[in-house]
Design an enzyme around this catalytic site. Sequence first.
Site, PDB file in Angstrom:
ATOM      1  N   SER A 135     -27.260   9.391 -11.311  1.00 29.64           N
ATOM      2  CA  SER A 135     -28.631   9.756 -11.667  1.00 29.64           C
ATOM      3  C   SER A 135     -28.566  11.069 -12.444  1.00 29.64           C
ATOM      4  CB  SER A 135     -29.442   9.926 -10.376  1.00 29.64           C
ATOM      5  OG  SER A 135     -30.714  10.457 -10.659  1.00 29.64           O
ATOM      6  N   LYS A 161     -28.662   6.213 -14.726  1.00 30.09           N
ATOM      7  CA  LYS A 161     -30.122   6.353 -14.543  1.00 30.09           C
ATOM      8  C   LYS A 161     -30.494   7.717 -15.080  1.00 30.09           C
ATOM      9  CE  LYS A 161     -32.692   7.677 -10.347  1.00 30.09           C
ATOM     10  NZ  LYS A 161     -32.915   7.345  -8.912  1.00 30.09           N
ATOM     11  N   LYS A 163     -33.730  10.588 -15.533  1.00 31.60           N
ATOM     12  CA  LYS A 163     -35.073  10.976 -15.117  1.00 31.60           C
ATOM     13  C   LYS A 163     -35.941  11.058 -16.369  1.00 31.60           C
ATOM     14  CE  LYS A 163     -34.304  11.621 -10.715  1.00 31.60           C
ATOM     15  NZ  LYS A 163     -35.028  10.900  -9.671  1.00 31.60           N
ATOM     16  N   ASP A 188     -36.144   6.740 -14.078  1.00 30.82           N
ATOM     17  CA  ASP A 188     -36.893   7.089 -12.855  1.00 30.82           C
ATOM     18  C   ASP A 188     -37.913   8.159 -13.216  1.00 30.82           C
ATOM     19  OD1 ASP A 188     -37.824   7.741 -10.335  1.00 30.82           O
ATOM     20  OD2 ASP A 188     -35.869   8.292  -9.500  1.00 30.82           O
ATOM     21  N   GLU A 213     -38.057   2.959 -12.322  1.00 33.74           N
ATOM     22  CA  GLU A 213     -38.289   3.379 -10.942  1.00 33.74           C
ATOM     23  C   GLU A 213     -39.535   4.261 -10.856  1.00 33.74           C
ATOM     24  OE1 GLU A 213     -34.611   4.944  -9.361  1.00 33.74           O
ATOM     25  OE2 GLU A 213     -35.625   5.963  -7.713  1.00 33.74           O
ATOM     26  N   ASP A 238     -39.497   3.504  -5.121  1.00 32.39           N
ATOM     27  CA  ASP A 238     -38.762   4.471  -4.297  1.00 32.39           C
ATOM     28  C   ASP A 238     -39.791   5.128  -3.370  1.00 32.39           C
ATOM     29  OD1 ASP A 238     -37.544   6.794  -3.327  1.00 32.39           O
ATOM     30  OD2 ASP A 238     -36.671   7.435  -5.213  1.00 32.39           O
ATOM     31  N   LYS A 262     -33.876   4.458   0.986  1.00 33.73           N
ATOM     32  CA  LYS A 262     -33.345   5.750   1.421  1.00 33.73           C
ATOM     33  C   LYS A 262     -33.707   5.898   2.893  1.00 33.73           C
ATOM     34  CE  LYS A 262     -34.137   8.138  -3.003  1.00 33.73           C
ATOM     35  NZ  LYS A 262     -35.021   9.074  -3.730  1.00 33.73           N
ATOM     36  N   GLY A 290     -30.457   8.134  -3.437  1.00 34.23           N
ATOM     37  CA  GLY A 290     -29.843   9.358  -2.911  1.00 34.23           C
ATOM     38  C   GLY A 290     -30.801  10.512  -3.051  1.00 34.23           C
TER      39      GLY A 290
END
Length: 368
Positions: A135, A161, A163, A188, A213, A238, A262, A290
Amino acid sequence: MHIKQIELLLLKLPYVHFFETSFGREEERTFILVKVLAEGLTGYGEVVAGTSPLYSYETTNTAWLILKDFLIPRVFKNSITHPQEFYEQARIFKGHPMAKAGLELALWDLEAKRKGLPLWKLYGGVNKEVPAGVSVGIQDSPAQLMDRIRSFLDQGYQRIKIKIKPGWDIDICREVRKEFPDVPFQVDANGAYRLQDKDLLKRLDEFSLVMIEQPFPAYDLWDHSHLQRMMKTPLCLDESIISIDAARKAVEMGACRIINIKAGRVGGIFESKKIHDFCQEHSLPVWCGGMLESGIGRAHNIHLAALPNFVFPNDLSASKRYYAQDLIEPPIGITPQGTIKVPELPGIGVLPQEDRIRKATLQQEVFK
Ligand code: OSB
Ligand code: MG
């Protein structure tokens, strides 16, 4: 068996590289470790709450308070030793899933160590290795992002991934796709958009993303269900999936096609397994998210990711991707195939280094 002592420790570890999401940039992580001592064994758990209520309402201080005033006293008062007993009794308290999960994880580690088995065997894990993804936070420039992605791909990670946030989305995705046309790639948003941004979000369909996400805030299953109907790309939730109940509603509503699990967000391993099993029955693949955990929390995540319906690459990366010196030996590493081996030693299967823990500790409280 009875539990002799429970310890809460507040630790601070600097990141090797800052981590920026739609809610801000952080240079270090402050978090709670939970230690449960019995019969000469120690179970370790990690509370994933941060110092500010940005990812969710919990913080290191709220979690400390809930553990100290409610969860730990209950363990001693009712002589709880098994994680299942703890899960059932902790449920009477509303909310605070990260605080609950930290203690449940420590009890799981203790239970597995008593049995001499690695956690994955207690959970019903089947995968000996789990696929590793990375990520990548928001960077200072597109060039810095491309360099970081290239370096992670060179290390073998199976998917990238990034952000995103308003202003760091369409153009950045286009550049990443142009530079890395065949890489499994997903984004995400950590809830940074609203339904009024739907036209922009729909344009993300052109980049063959594996998933998007959490585009909308956690509470908003309904608007996710609208967006999912408008888009080809699967949505992954998420923050919204706080329980098995939320998972069922999201699936019934068509709010997502993938769920990221998670343990901290949902309140522990029991709740995680319920979500895993429900998704498996409904043919929804899951993967393990995570929270930039230390090696202790990450080892817990690896055992969870050994369950059969963890299908997509996980946000599980090597120790050195996060911290110059992790709290465990051996550090978590990735294989040339881009996987992480599930530990075989009892409990979390990695060895916490007490001297490093002590060096990183800001505050400690002991309960008997
Ligand atoms: O949304 O998945 C997230 C880190 C902190 C808070 C939220 C998230 C993340 C990550 C990091 O994406 C994943 C990792 O631990 O590697
Ligand atoms: Mg996320």
